[in-house]
Design a protein around this motif. Structure first.
Motif, PDB file in Angstrom:
ATOM      1  N   LEU A  91     -45.110  60.570   2.366  1.00 55.07           N
ATOM      2  CA  LEU A  91     -46.491  60.200   2.061  1.00 55.07           C
ATOM      3  C   LEU A  91     -46.544  59.191   0.923  1.00 55.07           C
ATOM      4  O   LEU A  91     -47.340  58.235   0.960  1.00 55.07           O
ATOM      5  CB  LEU A  91     -47.274  61.456   1.701  1.00 55.07           C
ATOM      6  CG  LEU A  91     -48.776  61.297   1.465  1.00 55.07           C
ATOM      7  CD1 LEU A  91     -49.459  60.712   2.685  1.00 55.07           C
ATOM      8  CD2 LEU A  91     -49.392  62.645   1.119  1.00 55.07           C
ATOM      9  N   LYS A 144     -56.118  55.608   4.424  1.00 55.48           N
ATOM     10  CA  LYS A 144     -55.799  56.105   3.087  1.00 55.48           C
ATOM     11  C   LYS A 144     -56.699  55.463   2.034  1.00 55.48           C
ATOM     12  O   LYS A 144     -57.076  56.105   1.046  1.00 55.48           O
ATOM     13  CB  LYS A 144     -54.332  55.812   2.753  1.00 55.48           C
ATOM     14  CG  LYS A 144     -53.325  56.440   3.704  1.00 55.48           C
ATOM     15  CD  LYS A 144     -53.304  57.935   3.604  1.00 55.48           C
ATOM     16  CE  LYS A 144     -52.218  58.520   4.508  1.00 55.48           C
ATOM     17  NZ  LYS A 144     -52.521  58.352   5.945  1.00 55.48           N
ATOM     18  N   PHE A 197     -52.527  64.524   2.360  1.00 52.24           N
ATOM     19  CA  PHE A 197     -53.100  63.474   1.514  1.00 52.24           C
ATOM     20  C   PHE A 197     -54.542  63.820   1.135  1.00 52.24           C
ATOM     21  O   PHE A 197     -54.979  63.544   0.010  1.00 52.24           O
ATOM     22  CB  PHE A 197     -53.055  62.130   2.240  1.00 52.24           C
ATOM     23  CG  PHE A 197     -53.364  60.966   1.348  1.00 52.24           C
ATOM     24  CD1 PHE A 197     -52.444  60.519   0.414  1.00 52.24           C
ATOM     25  CD2 PHE A 197     -54.593  60.313   1.424  1.00 52.24           C
ATOM     26  CE1 PHE A 197     -52.732  59.455  -0.419  1.00 52.24           C
ATOM     27  CE2 PHE A 197     -54.885  59.248   0.598  1.00 52.24           C
ATOM     28  CZ  PHE A 197     -53.956  58.815  -0.330  1.00 52.24           C
ATOM     29  N   TRP A 234     -44.013  65.010   1.409  1.00 50.47           N
ATOM     30  CA  TRP A 234     -44.651  64.378   0.259  1.00 50.47           C
ATOM     31  C   TRP A 234     -43.956  63.073  -0.128  1.00 50.47           C
ATOM     32  O   TRP A 234     -44.613  62.104  -0.535  1.00 50.47           O
ATOM     33  CB  TRP A 234     -44.673  65.346  -0.923  1.00 50.47           C
ATOM     34  CG  TRP A 234     -45.716  66.400  -0.744  1.00 50.47           C
ATOM     35  CD1 TRP A 234     -45.543  67.668  -0.280  1.00 50.47           C
ATOM     36  CD2 TRP A 234     -47.112  66.252  -0.998  1.00 50.47           C
ATOM     37  NE1 TRP A 234     -46.743  68.320  -0.222  1.00 50.47           N
ATOM     38  CE2 TRP A 234     -47.726  67.482  -0.663  1.00 50.47           C
ATOM     39  CE3 TRP A 234     -47.916  65.219  -1.479  1.00 50.47           C
ATOM     40  CZ2 TRP A 234     -49.092  67.696  -0.788  1.00 50.47           C
ATOM     41  CZ3 TRP A 234     -49.282  65.424  -1.601  1.00 50.47           C
ATOM     42  CH2 TRP A 234     -49.857  66.651  -1.261  1.00 50.47           C
ATOM     43  N   ILE A 255     -49.666  64.820   7.588  1.00 45.58           N
ATOM     44  CA  ILE A 255     -49.721  63.802   6.528  1.00 45.58           C
ATOM     45  C   ILE A 255     -51.157  63.567   6.093  1.00 45.58           C
ATOM     46  O   ILE A 255     -51.466  63.487   4.897  1.00 45.58           O
ATOM     47  CB  ILE A 255     -49.064  62.500   7.020  1.00 45.58           C
ATOM     48  CG1 ILE A 255     -47.541  62.684   7.112  1.00 45.58           C
ATOM     49  CG2 ILE A 255     -49.394  61.335   6.092  1.00 45.58           C
ATOM     50  CD1 ILE A 255     -46.816  61.497   7.703  1.00 45.58           C
TER      51      ILE A 255
END
Length: 423
Positions: free
Chosen positions: A92, A212, A307, A89, A303
């Motif tokens: 991330l 993202k 996310f 985390w 990841i």
């Protein structure tokens, strides 16, 4: 090739406790993988030293600290409630900060180009120098006209684009509704332009960042839908990746005088063929190995999944304590270094936020061979620059390719019943 065969039949080689068993429990073992060494030699000393910084920060400071304070109650290598999950985390948060900062700088650069077209910039100065060089008959091969018959016609390109979008919507129909597919494709086309701009200016394609960005948009459009979020992000990243690859391929072909139409046809055939090969290879590997597992952690996939969970559900595992303030500090930390890296792009002291985040999350046994190879390749470039320029990439590529081919052979042997001799 031989090395990976040894790793399969003697898997204990992949976790050498060079600092003792106690530190090996905290992740400090060594995996002498040829592929990792080849990747490290290619990525260079800045990324290698950044990964080392991340490994020390993660598995020598933060990981043991959260383990002993019981902020992460699981074992060190527990990917759900252990220190590894905690570090995931934090990594991330750093990656997200770097993505936002990088995309902000790209947008500012594009806006500057739009609003200040009349003023000389670095790019126009480069064009002037190139024109001057060409007028003196030097480096004239850098700019050349392509025969109109060899260009990709609009009659082929536009229907192909529409067909690709339709196939994308049909393929992802289990995860995305038609209107969501349309939005995902539109976002992908926009962020691909941003990625191409970054690739042209920095030689780095921020594919993770643009993915993202799409996931953040779909956190609003499809809350609570993890698979929808993953699919939307995958469309954006795939679009940016393929656009960047084609940009570099076509530029290389231009310099070599290759027909763009011939390249396009070859890439189209290769893409169609790869569908069957990649699916078959994944089925082969997943039937033999556990993915993810300590030996095959698939960090990028984890990841992406975490996310997507964050975007869809707004939280992480409840057993991880003080995760939000720690992630906030990691976000600020990543943003600071990302801004500094963009303001001083030639600095060799500032770490790469992306490489640091990868080193922070990956256990040191995966990072150490890359770090050592990166530093060894850098020393090689200083001691023997001519041989380094001639052979380094070839040698590193051979290490990566050899282990990749060997892994296919060993996976096939395992599917036929072969077992490690000394597990």
């Amino acid at each position: 090739f031989f090395g990976f065969g040894c790793f399969f039949f003697f898997p204990f080689i992949t976790q050498i406790p060079f600092l003792g068993q106690k530190l090996a429990y905290y992740g400090w073992s060594f995996d002498p993988s040829p592929a990792y060494a080849g990747q490290g030699a290619i990525m260079g000393p800045v990324s290698g030293s950044s990964m080392l910084f991340g490994a020390i920060l993660g598995y020598a400071i933060i990981g043991p600290l959260v383990y002993h304070l019981q902020w992460a109650p699981g074992s060190i290598n527990d990917g759900t409630n252990g220190a590894t999950a905690y570090l995931l985390w934090l990594a991330l948060a750093i990656l997200l900060a770097d993505s936002i900062v990088s995309l902000s700088f790209i947008l500012m650069s594009m806006l500057k180009s739009l609003f200040f077209l009349g003023k000389p910039t670095k790019s126009t100065e480069s064009e002037s120098l190139l024109a001057l060089a060409q007028s003196k008959n030097s480096a004239s091969y850098l700019v050349q006209d392509v025969n109109h018959d060899e260009q990709i016609s609009m009659r082929l390109w536009l229907p192909g684009l529409l067909l690709s979008c339709a196939l994308c919507a049909v393929t992802l129909s289990s995860f995305l509704t038609p209107w969501q597919s349309m939005i995902a494709v539109c976002i992908a086309l926009i962020v691909a332009l941003l990625a191409l701009r970054a690739l042209g200016e920095t030689d780095l394609n921020p594919v993770s960042g643009v993915g993202k960005l799409s996931q953040l948009v779909f956190a609003i459009l499809a809350p609570g839908r993890v698979l929808t979020n993953l699919a939307a992000g995958a469309v954006a990243e795939a679009c940016a990746t393929q656009a960047g690859d084609m940009l570099q391929d076509l530029k290389t072909g231009l310099l070599l005088g290759v027909s763009p139409k011939a390249q396009f046809h070859a890439q189209l055939l290769g893409s169609c063929a790869s569908i069957f090969f990649t699916v078959a290879l994944y089925r082969l590997y997943s039937s033999v190995f556990v993915i993810p597992s300590p030996d095959i952690p698939a960090p990028s996939a984890l990841i992406w999944l975490d996310f997507a969970n964050l975007c869809a559900n707004g939280g992480a595992a409840s057993d991880l304590k003080y995760l939000f303030p720690a992630s906030s500090l990691a976000f600020i930390f990543g943003a600071f270094f990302s801004i500094a890296k963009h303001m001083f792009p030639t600095s060799s002291i500032l770490p790469s936020p992306v490489a640091l985040a990868i080193g922070l999350y990956l256990p040191p046994r995966f990072s150490l061979p890359r770090i050592i190879a990166a530093l060894a390749a850098h020393a090689w470039s200083k001691l023997a620059p001519e041989s380094h320029a001639a052979y380094m990439v070839v040698l590193a590529s051979g290490l990566v390719l050899g282990e990749g081919l060997a892994s296919v052979c060993t996976a096939s042997a395992a599917a036929l019943g072969a077992k490690p001799m000394y597990p």
